[in-house]
Design a protein around this motif. Structure first.
Motif, PDB file in Angstrom:
ATOM      1  N   THR A 198      -2.886   7.059  -9.312  1.00 30.35           N
ATOM      2  CA  THR A 198      -2.963   5.685  -8.816  1.00 30.35           C
ATOM      3  C   THR A 198      -1.585   5.276  -8.310  1.00 30.35           C
ATOM      4  O   THR A 198      -0.563   5.580  -8.920  1.00 30.35           O
ATOM      5  CB  THR A 198      -3.420   4.729  -9.921  1.00 30.35           C
ATOM      6  N   GLY A 203      -2.168   0.253  -5.847  1.00 30.86           N
ATOM      7  CA  GLY A 203      -3.536  -0.225  -5.661  1.00 30.86           C
ATOM      8  C   GLY A 203      -4.437   0.722  -4.903  1.00 30.86           C
ATOM      9  O   GLY A 203      -5.539   0.339  -4.499  1.00 30.86           O
ATOM     10  N   LYS A 208     -10.410   0.514  -6.072  1.00 37.36           N
ATOM     11  CA  LYS A 208     -10.192  -0.564  -7.034  1.00 37.36           C
ATOM     12  C   LYS A 208      -9.621   0.077  -8.293  1.00 37.36           C
ATOM     13  O   LYS A 208     -10.284   0.858  -8.975  1.00 37.36           O
ATOM     14  CB  LYS A 208     -11.502  -1.276  -7.351  1.00 37.36           C
TER      15      LYS A 208
END
Length: 373
Positions: free
Chosen positions: A37, A40, A60
């Motif tokens: 990740t 975002g 997400k």
């Protein structure tokens, strides 16, 4: 790590990084894809230690994290899912990535992200910038000429020179040469010259689109080049050594010029190649400016048959007959998108030159074959 993204976005991202996976078994982690990740988004990374690819997928992100999992397994599984949302969650203790999409779930055992090689990303200040579509075109028109065997490693790369507001890319093997110049969007001073593996350039073309810009950065030590777009990075090693003086093989003059439609010559060459493959791939071009049409393309295989194609063209200069390798001639014609080209010939044993009518930023040199008597 807990992430949700669309199947089609993840599929596209895996397509971008998939070719960077190592097929060598020396380091098991090189067969994995790194999922991490970042800002975002979900970042995907692969490398074979010569080329590294980073790709960012819209997602997400609920919890940060990273893991590496077998690339082929992940690619095959995700590609087989129906469009829709995919939920990914990581069990840090067991190093297991859980995937869920509709009625389907999977668990993939991974390896620590910390053990994955570090792949640079685009620097804050690139060496230069250029249009993505322009770079894609350069690669398509030049890189295919580079040698594919490692007997002369230097020829497996493309000499790429950044100077002022222009980039020049050249590739050569013992039988042909392609050179293309194009504008830069950011001036380079002093000039920088690097040899980029053709294989890396083909992979770079896969992350480029027909619009937008690409940032290009040569690392301070001159060992790597980075191509950066908003969605992806490609990092490649640079080949060390001195490239051949390709300019000395470009003919200084010619005695015959033929201007014609590229598609027409390509069609005639392809038809002749069916017979040429049984005759050492020899295809003949007979040019006579006084004939109508002035160009005849032919191939003759004693045990198979023969083929003749008459091509409309504008020819000027001395009549001549020259032979080329049908694959070499077909490849250069197929690499171009221009509608009209010029052939410059200097006789049966002189190199032939392919140019684009109205465009002096490109040329291709192909060596002739001796025609059997």
């Amino acid at each position: 790590m807990k992430v949700s993204c669309l199947q089609e976005n993840l599929t596209r991202g895996l397509q971008v990084v998939g070719r960077g996976v190592s097929s060598r078994g020396t380091l098991p982690i090189l067969s994995n894809v790194l999922l991490k990740t970042e800002a975002g988004r979900l970042k995907l990374t692969t490398t074979n230690l010569e080329v590294g690819v980073n790709c960012w997928v819209p997602a997400k992100v609920e919890d940060e994290g990273s893991i590496t999992v077998p690339a082929k397994l992940l690619i095959d599984f995700v590609n087989s899912l129906s469009p829709g949302q995919i939920d990914l969650s990581l069990n840090v203790r067991t190093k297991t990535l859980h995937l869920k999409s509709g009625a389907y779930e999977a668990n993939m055992r991974g390896l620590d992200a910390e053990d994955f090689p570090i792949i640079p990303t685009g620097p804050d200040k690139p060496t230069t910038r250029m249009a993505q579509g322009t770079l894609r075109q350069m690669i398509a028109e030049v890189a295919f000429v580079a040698a594919t065997d490692d007997s002369r490693p230097i020829l497996t790369g493309c000499l790429t020179s950044f100077a002022g507001e222009q980039v020049t890319m050249a590739a050569a093997d013992p039988y042909r040469l392609s050179v293309r110049r194009a504008p830069l969007l950011l001036k380079v001073d002093p000039p920088i010259e690097v040899i980029i593996p053709a294989k890396s350039l083909f992979e770079a073309a896969r992350i480029l689109s027909d619009s937008g810009e690409v940032e290009i950065a040569v690392t301070a030590n001159g060992s790597q080049v980075i191509f950066h777009t908003e969605e992806a990075d490609l990092v490649s090693r640079i080949i060390e050594g001195q490239y051949v003086n390709y300019k000395q093989v470009i003919p200084a003059s010619h005695t015959t010029t033929v201007i014609l439609q590229r598609e027409e010559l390509l069609k005639a060459t392809r038809l002749a190649s069916f017979f040429a493959r049984d005759a050492a791939n020899i295809v003949r071009l007979q040019v006579d400016p006084t004939s109508d049409p002035p160009l005849v393309v032919s191939a003759n295989a004693a045990e198979v048959g023969d083929n003749t194609g008459r091509v409309e063209a504008d020819a000027d200069g001395a009549p001549t007959t020259i032979a080329f390798n049908s694959r070499f001639l077909g490849e250069v014609l197929g690499s171009l998108t221009a509608s009209e080209i010029a052939l410059e010939l200097g006789g049966p044993l002189a190199p032939g030159v392919v140019k684009i009518v109205g465009d002096d930023t490109y040329l291709h040199v192909v060596m002739p074959l001796r025609i059997p008597s």
